[in-house]
Design a protein around this motif. Structure first.
Motif, PDB file in Angstrom:
ATOM      1  N   THR A  94       1.068   6.865   0.764  1.00  0.00           N
ATOM      2  CA  THR A  94       0.578   5.689   1.662  1.00  0.00           C
ATOM      3  C   THR A  94      -1.150   5.691   1.497  1.00  0.00           C
ATOM      4  O   THR A  94      -1.664   6.790   1.608  1.00  0.00           O
ATOM      5  CB  THR A  94       0.786   5.750   3.073  1.00  0.00           C
ATOM      6  OG1 THR A  94       1.970   6.046   3.116  1.00  0.00           O
ATOM      7  CG2 THR A  94       0.426   4.510   3.770  1.00  0.00           C
ATOM      8  N   ASP A 141       0.706  -1.036   0.068  1.00  0.00           N
ATOM      9  CA  ASP A 141       0.005   0.010   0.045  1.00  0.00           C
ATOM     10  C   ASP A 141       0.675   1.359   0.092  1.00  0.00           C
ATOM     11  O   ASP A 141       0.399   2.483   0.340  1.00  0.00           O
ATOM     12  CB  ASP A 141      -1.027  -0.114   1.283  1.00  0.00           C
ATOM     13  CG  ASP A 141      -2.233  -0.667   1.000  1.00  0.00           C
ATOM     14  OD1 ASP A 141      -2.475  -1.001  -0.195  1.00  0.00           O
ATOM     15  OD2 ASP A 141      -2.854  -1.054   1.886  1.00  0.00           O
ATOM     16  N   ALA A 183      -4.380   4.267   3.172  1.00  0.00           N
ATOM     17  CA  ALA A 183      -5.048   3.687   4.423  1.00  0.00           C
ATOM     18  C   ALA A 183      -6.227   3.353   4.292  1.00  0.00           C
ATOM     19  O   ALA A 183      -6.705   2.294   4.706  1.00  0.00           O
ATOM     20  CB  ALA A 183      -4.982   5.034   5.403  1.00  0.00           C
ATOM     21  N   SER A 184      -7.079   3.892   3.392  1.00  0.00           N
ATOM     22  CA  SER A 184      -8.340   3.282   2.710  1.00  0.00           C
ATOM     23  C   SER A 184      -8.579   4.016   1.604  1.00  0.00           C
ATOM     24  O   SER A 184      -7.821   4.672   0.957  1.00  0.00           O
ATOM     25  CB  SER A 184      -9.418   3.886   3.949  1.00  0.00           C
ATOM     26  OG  SER A 184      -9.743   5.094   3.750  1.00  0.00           O
ATOM     27  N   SER A 211      -8.793   7.828   1.900  1.00  0.00           N
ATOM     28  CA  SER A 211      -7.635   8.228   2.805  1.00  0.00           C
ATOM     29  C   SER A 211      -6.278   8.055   2.125  1.00  0.00           C
ATOM     30  O   SER A 211      -5.835   6.773   2.235  1.00  0.00           O
ATOM     31  CB  SER A 211      -7.891   7.639   4.166  1.00  0.00           C
ATOM     32  OG  SER A 211      -6.707   8.207   4.871  1.00  0.00           O
TER      33      SER A 211
END
Length: 164
Positions: free
Chosen positions: A145, A130, A147-148, A151
């Motif tokens: 990065t 990710d 995160a979701s 996000s």
């Protein structure tokens, strides 16, 4: 004087280099193409028509160039990053394989960057799960990065201990 022409039955060598055009002693010469525009040579010897393109949506700005970079976590979880002047926008492939812009609260998911239009073409990217590492000669290495889906975070990398 008559001339014998044979039928070419394979395109397995793909496009041949201009440097090989005079090398009729090579078997690869007879299996290649001078130009293979909008066709894809197959390993089995045949050639098929290149697939078409589909309009998925507009980029952020029509006045500046932007580039598309893949972000593939898995076969069912893949994205396209639209990288332009001082931004990265996120596009996701849906279940049918169509790209659509990722939105949060009706607004496109976007990450602010320091990369200008002139620098976007020179970006070097490497992905690990990710995390996407982004390098450019004029900037410190950064990592993007996920995160979701909505996000994303772009941060400078801190080395502990620092490089010596």
């Amino acid at each position: 004087m008559s001339r014998l022409r044979t039928l070419q039955n394979t395109f397995g060598s793909g496009e041949i280099s201009p440097l090989v055009r005079g090398r009729i002693d090579l078997a690869r010469y007879f299996n290649g193409l001078d130009t293979c525009l909008n066709w894809i040579p197959l390993v089995q010897g045949a050639a098929r028509v290149r697939g078409g393109l589909k309009y998925a949506g507009a980029c952020k700005s029509d006045s500046t160039a932007c580039y598309l970079y893949p972000f593939v976590f898995s076969a069912s979880d893949s994205y396209v990053l639209e990288v332009g002047n001082l931004y990265i926008r996120i596009w996701k492939y849906d279940a049918t394989g169509e790209p659509a812009q990722v939105t949060s609260g009706g607004n496109p998911v976007e990450v602010t960057t320091t990369y200008t239009t002139a620098q976007v073409d020179d970006l070097q990217m490497a992905q690990s799960a990710d995390v996407l590492f982004i390098a450019h000669a004029s900037h410190p290495i950064r990592k993007l990065t996920r995160a979701s889906e909505t996000s994303w975070n772009l941060a400078a990398i801190t080395y502990e201990p620092p490089p010596t």
